[in-house]
Design a protein around this motif. Sequence first.
Motif, PDB file in Angstrom:
ATOM      1  N   LEU A 117       0.705  -1.267  -0.041  1.00 21.41           N
ATOM      2  CA  LEU A 117      -0.140  -0.042   0.147  1.00 21.41           C
ATOM      3  C   LEU A 117       0.861   1.134   0.126  1.00 21.41           C
ATOM      4  CD1 LEU A 117      -2.642  -1.037   2.768  1.00 21.41           C
ATOM      5  CD2 LEU A 117      -2.916  -1.163   0.260  1.00 21.41           C
ATOM      6  N   ALA A 118       0.435   2.468  -0.394  1.00 16.99           N
ATOM      7  CA  ALA A 118       0.905   3.583  -0.286  1.00 16.99           C
ATOM      8  C   ALA A 118       1.339   3.812   1.152  1.00 16.99           C
ATOM      9  CB  ALA A 118       0.184   4.537  -1.104  1.00 16.99           C
ATOM     10  N   GLU A 119       2.378   4.683   1.316  1.00 15.49           N
ATOM     11  CA  GLU A 119       2.734   5.010   2.420  1.00 15.49           C
ATOM     12  C   GLU A 119       1.602   5.976   3.347  1.00 15.49           C
ATOM     13  OE1 GLU A 119       6.522   6.741   2.414  1.00 15.49           O
ATOM     14  OE2 GLU A 119       6.277   7.597   4.596  1.00 15.49           O
ATOM     15  N   GLY A 120       1.667   5.472   4.538  1.00 13.91           N
ATOM     16  CA  GLY A 120       0.311   6.190   5.348  1.00 13.91           C
ATOM     17  C   GLY A 120      -0.796   5.635   5.462  1.00 13.91           C
ATOM     18  N   PHE A 121      -1.044   4.311   4.524  1.00 14.34           N
ATOM     19  CA  PHE A 121      -2.162   3.737   4.624  1.00 14.34           C
ATOM     20  C   PHE A 121      -2.225   2.362   5.534  1.00 14.34           C
ATOM     21  CE2 PHE A 121      -2.521   6.223   0.897  1.00 14.34           C
ATOM     22  CZ  PHE A 121      -3.806   6.693   0.973  1.00 14.34           C
ATOM     23  N   THR A 122      -2.785   2.210   6.622  1.00 13.22           N
ATOM     24  CA  THR A 122      -2.967   0.952   7.437  1.00 13.22           C
ATOM     25  C   THR A 122      -3.973   0.120   6.987  1.00 13.22           C
ATOM     26  OG1 THR A 122      -1.934   2.403   8.806  1.00 13.22           O
ATOM     27  CG2 THR A 122      -2.651   0.283   9.605  1.00 13.22           C
ATOM     28  N   PRO A 123      -3.773  -0.942   6.460  1.00 13.81           N
ATOM     29  CA  PRO A 123      -5.181  -1.924   6.307  1.00 13.81           C
ATOM     30  C   PRO A 123      -5.369  -2.578   7.648  1.00 13.81           C
ATOM     31  CG  PRO A 123      -3.156  -3.057   5.858  1.00 13.81           C
ATOM     32  CD  PRO A 123      -2.464  -1.599   6.241  1.00 13.81           C
ATOM     33  N   HIS A 124      -6.929  -2.558   7.774  1.00 10.79           N
ATOM     34  CA  HIS A 124      -7.354  -3.352   8.749  1.00 10.79           C
ATOM     35  C   HIS A 124      -7.812  -4.599   8.548  1.00 10.79           C
ATOM     36  CE1 HIS A 124      -7.566   0.825  11.351  1.00 10.79           C
ATOM     37  NE2 HIS A 124      -6.482   0.274  11.357  1.00 10.79           N
TER      38      HIS A 124
END
Length: 142
Positions: A117-124
């Motif tokens: 994922l692009a930086e700063g995106f946290t998957p839940h």
Amino acid sequence: MEPTDDMTANLERKGVKPTANRILVLKALAQAARPMSMADLQDKLPTMDKSSIFRVLTLFLEHDIVHSFEDGRGVLNYELCTSEGVCNHSDTHIHFYCESCQRSFCMEDIPLPDLSLAEGFTPHSFSFVVKGECPECRKKHG
Ligand SMILES: [Zn+2]
Ligand SMILES: [Zn+2]
Ligand SMILES: [Zn+2]
């Protein structure tokens, strides 16, 4: 599978009081051995009304007893969480949706695609649904 002490213990371990309705829903999901939609559950549990089933599912989702995902129709399907303790969703897997019989199948042995994922995106959570035809339907259609 009988509503065994195992099931009761599983609910208690996840902080849920094992009531009759909760055990019924848990048992139906365990017996199905594949994800179930609300309609599937209503078929399996004719003694429970829709809102009771829904209440149990909502509670189960909150306590990570079940996971839900959208199948190929955009309909929510429910399946039991296989983590014993705190769920880190390591049991997330790909689902296959058969467009002919509208059933979902778990593809637990297939590695998940590597997500960068692009930086700063946290998957839940992840949801991967592959649509097609299951072996049973394929046989029927030749
Ligand atoms: Zn889980
Ligand atoms: Zn099928
Ligand atoms: Zn699954």
